[in-house]
Design an enzyme around this catalytic site. Sequence first.
Site: not given
Ligand code: NCD
Ligand code: ZN
Length: 348
Positions: A14, A16, A100, A137, A175, A248
């Site tokens: 996971h 970003h 997702k 999520h 998460h 995450d």
């Molecule tokens: C994530 C993001 O910034 O894209 N933020 C987070 O707090 N984890 C989004 C997410 O996975 O909830």
């Molecule tokens: Zn995330």
Amino acid sequence: MITELALRRPDDWHLHLRDGAMLQGVLPETARHFARAIIMPNLVPPVVTGADAAAYRGRILAALPAGMTFEPLMTLYLTEGTDPADLRAAAASGLVKAVKLYPAGATTNSHSGVRDFDKVRGVLDTMAEIGLPLCVHGEVTDPAVDIFDREAVFIDRVLDPIRRATPGLRVVMEHITTSQGADYVRSADRDLAATITTHHLIINRNHLLVGGIRPHYYCLPVAKREEHRLALRAAATSGDPRFFLGTDSAPHVDPLKECACGCAGCFTATNTMSLLAHVFEQENALDQLESFTSLNGPAYYRLPMNEARIRLVKGDAPVSFPDKIQTGAGPVTVFDPGFPVFWQVAQD
Ligand code: NCD
Ligand code: ZN
């Protein structure tokens, strides 16, 4: 005392990476240690179709510095308009590895998420048929539900009904932050797993709120009470194949974190493996680290394990990590565990 550990190269289930200058800045931080990652599709606009995912994958590979190898595992963002035929084709070609589900409004860039679950029934049935995992999520967005209860309520109100209505649907609860999340995963005899982040093994809600508000510890789902952090540690270090690493790691530039309405997300790509070695050592579970970072994830996703290895080495002096990384989009603060860490990935 163990001071050296060889592991199969880890994967991040996971992650970003964002786009543009931010992607360029953060990608090496992950690719340095990780072979593959499940790439979150919450761009603006989101990655919705197979064509969107192919284009985004191309941009990730183009941003990879020469000499680094990394395989982005692409996901599609489930919307009420997702076309089951497009999804089927994107999965069959090997491009897309998961879908997702963001409940609309649950987190950063989630306004295109699902409001009416009946509208995605056809897509979920297709996914169950082809065995494509749904990454969830798991928080309700009902304003009447307290933010610290949103994961537990989601399990009862949304996740369990979806799983009952769609037998064979393979789900990853992403998460997880609560003992209820871990218990729910354990209660399932098949088709359910969970990722756990590095930071949720380290911080509880006191770290976020006591002595001043710490925006770099604010993420979603928000860190919970200490008893939940301990439950996550127990799950992560147990060797149970249903739990694996999804960092995450979610970069936001500092001005968007350090302000009156700061964005959610902790950036842990840089120091995750060091922090995990520290945590697993504290739990007397260094022998379970490889399962968590490198074995359980590929097994659930039905992908081969990585053949390459990394070495973790424990030194006598604390390792120093940068406070921030500088990206073309601006500075991004690296997660500070609040204690000295002696483990690092060897530069072989
Ligand atoms: C994530 C993001 O910034 O894209 N933020 C987070 O707090 N984890 C989004 C997410 O996975 O909830
Ligand atoms: Zn995330």
